[in-house]
Design a protein around this motif. Structure first.
Motif, PDB file in Angstrom:
ATOM      1  N   GLU A   1       0.831  -1.199   0.000  1.00  0.00           N
ATOM      2  CA  GLU A   1       0.000   0.000   0.000  1.00  0.00           C
ATOM      3  C   GLU A   1       0.871   1.258   0.000  1.00  0.00           C
TER       4      GLU A   1
ATOM      5  N   LYS B   1      -7.087  -4.758  -6.305  1.00  0.00           N
ATOM      6  CA  LYS B   1      -7.240  -5.130  -4.885  1.00  0.00           C
ATOM      7  C   LYS B   1      -6.639  -4.073  -3.965  1.00  0.00           C
TER       8      LYS B   1
ATOM      9  N   ARG C   1      -8.652  -1.628  -1.253  1.00  0.00           N
ATOM     10  CA  ARG C   1      -8.285  -1.513   0.171  1.00  0.00           C
ATOM     11  C   ARG C   1      -8.017  -0.061   0.548  1.00  0.00           C
TER      12      ARG C   1
END
Length: 153
Positions: free
Chosen positions: A42, A73, A77
């Motif tokens: 991330e 994905k 998130r």
């Protein structure tokens, strides 16, 4: 029983030492990021978006050496965490772009400071010339091997 062949010890390999250092740095950085609510993948995603207003997911996948599925994905998130937003592409009504929210843009410098602190903790004891040599050697290996996937783990 046939005699055993002599085999090299684990610590006779540069890869062994490189992996030991890499694992320690990676785990320490991941632990610091986790306290701030993000993973290494991330962080990489956020940092890449920091330098651009928006980016098409396909282009971001190419930039990071990831699949479109992995980007999707991660985007989901980070959207859920309020750090990234998905907007319609003004040039193509069927497509969308990804960009940082205000919270995401504010978070990146804090996370970058954690990366800097982790780097200093692990490599700050090196003489400047040794650090420069290590940097040059690693960059040379990356270039000669054609390594271009951004590390996310």
């Amino acid at each position: 029983m046939p005699p055993r062949r002599r085999v090299s010890d684990l610590d006779n390999h540069l890869g062994y030492w490189l992996r030991m250092v890499s694992n320690a740095v990676s785990h320490a950085f991941a632990a610091r990021l986790a306290k701030d609510g993000v993973t290494v993948a991330e962080w990489v995603f956020l940092r890449k978006l920091y330098d651009v207003e928006t980016r098409a997911p396909t282009r971001l996948a190419g930039d990071l050496g990831m699949t479109k599925g992995a980007i999707s994905k991660l985007a989901d998130r980070l959207i859920g965490k309020g750090l990234v937003e998905r907007t319609a592409d003004p040039d193509d009504g069927r497509a969308h772009t990804l960009g940082l929210t205000r919270s995401g843009r504010d978070k990146v410098p804090r996370l970058a400071a954690l990366a800097d602190e982790t780097d200093a903790a692990f490599f700050g004891d090196l003489e400047p010339s040794d650090r420069a040599a290590l940097d040059r050697i690693l960059r040379t290996l990356v270039e000669r091997r054609g390594l271009n996937d951004v590390p996310t783990e």
